[in-house]
Motif scaffolding. Structure first.
Motif, short mmCIF file in Angstrom:
data_model
loop_
_atom_site.label_atom_id
_atom_site.label_comp_id
_atom_site.label_asym_id
_atom_site.label_seq_id
_atom_site.Cartn_x
_atom_site.Cartn_y
_atom_site.Cartn_z
N UNK A 266 -0.66 -0.22 -4.28
CA UNK A 266 0.13 0.27 -5.42
C UNK A 266 1.04 -0.80 -6.00
N UNK A 267 1.15 -1.94 -5.34
CA UNK A 267 1.94 -3.04 -5.91
C UNK A 267 1.13 -4.32 -5.79
N UNK B 86 1.35 0.29 -9.52
CA UNK B 86 0.31 1.21 -9.98
C UNK B 86 0.62 2.61 -9.48
N UNK B 87 0.18 3.59 -10.26
CA UNK B 87 0.37 4.99 -9.86
C UNK B 87 -0.71 5.36 -8.85
N UNK B 88 -0.32 5.78 -7.65
CA UNK B 88 -1.32 6.15 -6.65
C UNK B 88 -2.01 7.47 -7.00
N UNK B 89 -3.22 7.63 -6.49
CA UNK B 89 -3.94 8.88 -6.77
C UNK B 89 -3.38 10.04 -5.95
N UNK C 164 0.82 -1.21 0.00
CA UNK C 164 0.00 0.00 0.00
C UNK C 164 0.86 1.26 0.00
N UNK C 165 0.21 2.36 -0.33
CA UNK C 165 0.92 3.64 -0.43
C UNK C 165 1.09 4.34 0.92
N UNK C 166 0.48 3.80 1.96
CA UNK C 166 0.60 4.38 3.30
C UNK C 166 0.85 3.26 4.31
N UNK C 167 1.07 3.65 5.53
CA UNK C 167 1.40 2.65 6.56
C UNK C 167 0.19 1.81 6.96
N UNK C 168 -1.02 2.30 6.72
CA UNK C 168 -2.23 1.52 7.01
C UNK C 168 -3.12 1.52 5.78
N UNK D 246 -4.25 2.76 -10.44
CA UNK D 246 -4.60 1.65 -9.55
C UNK D 246 -5.86 0.93 -10.04
N UNK D 247 -6.86 1.66 -10.50
CA UNK D 247 -8.11 1.03 -10.95
C UNK D 247 -7.87 0.10 -12.13
#
Length: 114
Positions: free
Chosen positions: A56-57, A74-77, A45-49, A101-102
């Motif tokens: 994103x992967x 994937x490119x995060x929003x 994920x793009x964040x810790x939670x 991502x979608x």
């Protein structure tokens, strides 16, 4: 072992042997790979939670056939924070050229047959 299972395994064995006799080792190996499909899935994920970020992967590999693999970033929003870049080992500039991502999620679900 129960009799029904023994008979099922015997039919499978006989079918694979028949494939080998008709098509040689290559056809037999292709059929044997298709017998089992167990995916090992890893998502990042793009964040810790998960509540604060997005996937994103997407990575999945068939445990029984390593050539059957899905591996895409994937490119995060929303841009990654510096901390997320450090933890993930990937930068916003590297993700800038990735698909959204979608779109990646749709392909991943098709691969995983979800």
């Amino acid at each position: 072992m129960n009799e029904k299972l023994i008979q099922s395994q015997k039919r499978l064995h006989d079918s694979l042997f028949e494939l080998y006799m008709q098509g040689g080792l290559e056809l037999f190996q292709a059929a044997a790979r298709g017998m089992k499909r167990e995916l090992i899935i890893r998502l990042e994920t793009s964040a810790l939670t998960p509540e604060k970020g997005e996937i994103i992967h997407y990575y999945a590999v068939n445990r029984w056939d390593e050539e059957h693999e899905f591996d895409e970033w994937a490119k995060p929003s929303v841009a990654l924070t510096a901390e997320a870049e450090r933890i993930l080992g990937v930068t916003n500039s590297q993700l800038a050229h990735c698909r959204s991502t979608a779109v990646v999620l749709d392909d991943f679900c098709e691969f995983a047959e979800i």
